[in-house]
Design a protein around this motif. Sequence first.
Motif: not given
Ligand code: SF4
Length: 360
Positions: A285, A287-288, A303, A335, A345-346, A349, A351-352
């Motif tokens: 992931c 995304v952040p 996210c 991550l 939280e991840c 998920c 997207k992980l």
């Molecule tokens: S793995 Fe999922 S929950 Fe974790 S930061 Fe990425 S999108 Fe968000």
Amino acid sequence: MDRFFRYCHFLKSSNFGFSLPSGAIANYLKFKLGTLPDILPSGYSFPILDICATRRCNLSCSFCTLGGFPKDWQKFELTPQKFENILAMDMFKKSIFVVLEGGEPLLNKDLPELVAMARAKKHLVGLITNGLLLGERAKDLQRAGVCDMQVSVYDNTYDKLTKILPSVSHLFPMNASYVLLKSKLEQSANNNFSEIIDIIKMCKDAGCASLKFNIVVSTYSTRDFSEIITDTSAAMYSDMISVCKNNLKGVSFSGYNSKGGLPTKQFTVFFPAPTLLEAPTKRACRVPWMLLNMDANGNFVPCCVLRENYGMHGNVLEDVDSLNADKLVRIRRSLMNSTLPLEPECVGCVKLIDEYMSTI
Ligand code: SF4
């Protein structure tokens, strides 16, 4: 249309990069090729601004990550004045994309003006919508400069979209998405996956460029693992993919169990990999770092998975240092370094594990 041609379309829409904000391409290459920081330095610029144009919606999906429709929705409506202040922030000056979403963004009366404002700052503009109001609003949005439309297809909107999408899909590349619940996978397995095939056919026949299946992510606080397709359902999910491939002609497939072929303009279906419930060795992931998901008032989340409570993590208009709140730095570190415990939280998920899903 696969990802290659979708990117070609972005390149063309940005006059091969010459019409993007100054520094946007270098900033994107730094994000893609450089070392990602756990603490975002001052002047960090997100490749994508993902902004909630309204918290209202004309649907109420059980798996929505927004957390309901607030009584004081007016406070959360994106207005041209608010948007001007947001677009002027350093962290978005080099953004390639501005994505307007919601709620249902087509409910925001100022939407064409908001699109035109982002275009005037040279950003490419995309929308994420349930599509129900596209019949009324698509032409204005095209004129304002939308270059990419992502339409979420649901079982309860399928019939309406069958009529709406063919009349607007020539206006912009229309990329559909469908949240595949585990219960739907199991139910359709009893019917040789005919409902799944129908969804793909409907999107193709409506003139969409692609269809991306999503595995439900749901919100962290209400996460319901019973609807998430994990590796324990992988055999059934693989069967579904095989049946789709065997029964659909003129369709290109990518993602899980689908070998990438040559780039194609053909209608493309993407399947994500089933989610893992334990921490994977490779955490994909991004995304952040790629985007900031925020509301009209500057309340942000790292996210969409953590979106049910905008503002819980901070507000970039009031305190830019909240981007480096302890929790967010821990998420970024975990991550980047798979020897660290994965932040809760991840866990689970989609997207992980799937870079395709988590980056552009
Ligand atoms: S793995 Fe999922 S929950 Fe974790 S930061 Fe990425 S999108 Fe968000």
